[in-house]
Design a protein around this motif. Structure first.
Motif, PDB file in Angstrom:
ATOM      1  N   TYR A 148       0.844  -1.186   0.000  1.00 27.53           N
ATOM      2  CA  TYR A 148       0.000   0.000   0.000  1.00 27.53           C
ATOM      3  C   TYR A 148       0.882   1.239   0.000  1.00 27.53           C
ATOM      4  CZ  TYR A 148      -3.754  -3.204   1.174  1.00 27.53           C
ATOM      5  OH  TYR A 148      -4.664  -4.227   1.142  1.00 27.53           O
ATOM      6  N   PRO A 149       0.344   2.374  -0.426  1.00 29.70           N
ATOM      7  CA  PRO A 149       1.155   3.602  -0.445  1.00 29.70           C
ATOM      8  C   PRO A 149       1.642   3.965   0.956  1.00 29.70           C
ATOM      9  CG  PRO A 149      -0.949   3.934  -1.577  1.00 29.70           C
ATOM     10  CD  PRO A 149      -1.010   2.592  -0.925  1.00 29.70           C
ATOM     11  N   PRO A 150       2.843   4.529   1.074  1.00 33.48           N
ATOM     12  CA  PRO A 150       3.387   4.877   2.379  1.00 33.48           C
ATOM     13  C   PRO A 150       2.538   5.909   3.128  1.00 33.48           C
ATOM     14  CG  PRO A 150       4.851   5.592   0.616  1.00 33.48           C
ATOM     15  CD  PRO A 150       3.764   4.798  -0.017  1.00 33.48           C
ATOM     16  N   SER A 151       1.674   6.603   2.436  1.00 36.14           N
ATOM     17  CA  SER A 151       0.817   7.593   3.107  1.00 36.14           C
ATOM     18  C   SER A 151      -0.182   6.929   4.054  1.00 36.14           C
ATOM     19  CB  SER A 151       0.066   8.438   2.075  1.00 36.14           C
ATOM     20  OG  SER A 151      -0.705   7.605   1.227  1.00 36.14           O
ATOM     21  N   LEU A 152      -0.364   5.618   3.937  1.00 35.68           N
ATOM     22  CA  LEU A 152      -1.277   4.900   4.829  1.00 35.68           C
ATOM     23  C   LEU A 152      -0.604   4.438   6.114  1.00 35.68           C
ATOM     24  CD1 LEU A 152      -3.316   2.702   2.324  1.00 35.68           C
ATOM     25  CD2 LEU A 152      -4.069   4.729   3.556  1.00 35.68           C
TER      26      LEU A 152
ATOM     27  N   ARG B  22      -4.077  -1.293  11.036  1.00 35.00           N
ATOM     28  CA  ARG B  22      -2.726  -0.712  11.046  1.00 35.00           C
ATOM     29  C   ARG B  22      -1.987  -1.100   9.774  1.00 35.00           C
ATOM     30  NH1 ARG B  22       0.687  -2.183  16.176  1.00 35.00           N
ATOM     31  NH2 ARG B  22       0.608  -4.241  15.256  1.00 35.00           N
ATOM     32  N   PHE B  23      -1.285  -0.130   9.213  1.00 38.79           N
ATOM     33  CA  PHE B  23      -0.403  -0.348   8.077  1.00 38.79           C
ATOM     34  C   PHE B  23       1.024  -0.140   8.570  1.00 38.79           C
ATOM     35  CE2 PHE B  23      -4.446   0.704   6.275  1.00 38.79           C
ATOM     36  CZ  PHE B  23      -4.560  -0.127   5.180  1.00 38.79           C
ATOM     37  N   VAL B  24       1.907  -1.073   8.229  1.00 39.88           N
ATOM     38  CA  VAL B  24       3.271  -1.086   8.747  1.00 39.88           C
ATOM     39  C   VAL B  24       4.253  -0.810   7.615  1.00 39.88           C
ATOM     40  CG1 VAL B  24       4.993  -2.490   9.953  1.00 39.88           C
ATOM     41  CG2 VAL B  24       2.555  -2.770  10.471  1.00 39.88           C
ATOM     42  N   ASP B  25       5.209   0.056   7.876  1.00 36.58           N
ATOM     43  CA  ASP B  25       6.264   0.389   6.925  1.00 36.58           C
ATOM     44  C   ASP B  25       7.169  -0.831   6.769  1.00 36.58           C
ATOM     45  OD1 ASP B  25       8.351   1.427   5.469  1.00 36.58           O
ATOM     46  OD2 ASP B  25       8.626   3.180   6.730  1.00 36.58           O
ATOM     47  N   LEU B  26       7.241  -1.370   5.583  1.00 40.50           N
ATOM     48  CA  LEU B  26       7.997  -2.595   5.348  1.00 40.50           C
ATOM     49  C   LEU B  26       9.496  -2.352   5.242  1.00 40.50           C
ATOM     50  CD1 LEU B  26       7.443  -5.585   5.028  1.00 40.50           C
ATOM     51  CD2 LEU B  26       7.245  -5.224   2.585  1.00 40.50           C
ATOM     52  N   ARG B  27       9.891  -1.299   4.553  1.00 41.20           N
ATOM     53  CA  ARG B  27      11.301  -0.914   4.399  1.00 41.20           C
ATOM     54  C   ARG B  27      12.206  -2.006   3.850  1.00 41.20           C
ATOM     55  NH1 ARG B  27      12.527   4.498   4.346  1.00 41.20           N
ATOM     56  NH2 ARG B  27      10.913   5.458   5.558  1.00 41.20           N
ATOM     57  N   ARG B  28      11.721  -2.743   2.871  1.00 37.44           N
ATOM     58  CA  ARG B  28      12.615  -3.699   2.192  1.00 37.44           C
ATOM     59  C   ARG B  28      13.067  -3.047   0.904  1.00 37.44           C
ATOM     60  NH1 ARG B  28       9.282  -9.274   2.311  1.00 37.44           N
ATOM     61  NH2 ARG B  28       8.420  -8.238   0.502  1.00 37.44           N
ATOM     62  N   SER B  29      14.357  -3.059   0.664  1.00 36.09           N
ATOM     63  CA  SER B  29      14.875  -2.400  -0.542  1.00 36.09           C
ATOM     64  C   SER B  29      14.310  -3.022  -1.814  1.00 36.09           C
ATOM     65  CB  SER B  29      16.395  -2.432  -0.556  1.00 36.09           C
ATOM     66  OG  SER B  29      16.846  -3.768  -0.526  1.00 36.09           O
TER      67      SER B  29
END
Length: 123
Positions: A41-45, A87-94
């Motif tokens: 999902y978009p990071p804005s979420l 909740r939406f979680v920032d995944l941060r996988r390159s």
């Protein structure tokens, strides 16, 4: 007296054929290994949100719909509103980075299903 049961089997040549690939769903009978993917999902979420869900209409058997509603965690009347947190979680996988029109790298969020179930069931 003992009760002997067995699964019903179709006569040879009359076995039900499986239809594969409809809607791109998950095939539980496939021998292919599960690929580690999720919807991004978009990071804005990113973060916690209040979700309000309401069933607008039921087509078909209302009793079956009510049963499915309860099995999926619904409480009360199927057409009453339901409010819970997601909740939406920032995944941060390159490997999942997206490059925006501004040239910056953005990372997708994933939906925290466990958090949603806990919120809906009061767990």
């Amino acid at each position: 007296p003992p009760c002997h049961t067995s699964a019903a089997t179709a006569p040879p040549g009359f076995e039900a054929r499986r239809v594969e690939g409809i809607g791109g769903g998950f095939d539980m009978l496939s021998e292919q290994p599960i690929v580690d993917v999720d919807v991004l999902y978009p990071p804005s979420l990113n973060g916690t949100w209040v979700c309000e869900r309401r069933v607008a209409a039921v087509e078909g058997d209302v009793g079956q719909a009510q049963g499915a509603w309860k099995l999926l965690g619904g409480t009360g009347d199927i057409q009453s509103g339901e409010k819970y947190y997601v909740r939406f979680v920032d995944l941060r996988r390159s490997s999942d980075a997206m490059t925006g029109l501004d040239g910056r790298r953005y990372y997708g969020d994933v939906f925290d299903r466990g958090f949603e179930i806990e919120s809906r069931t009061g767990g």
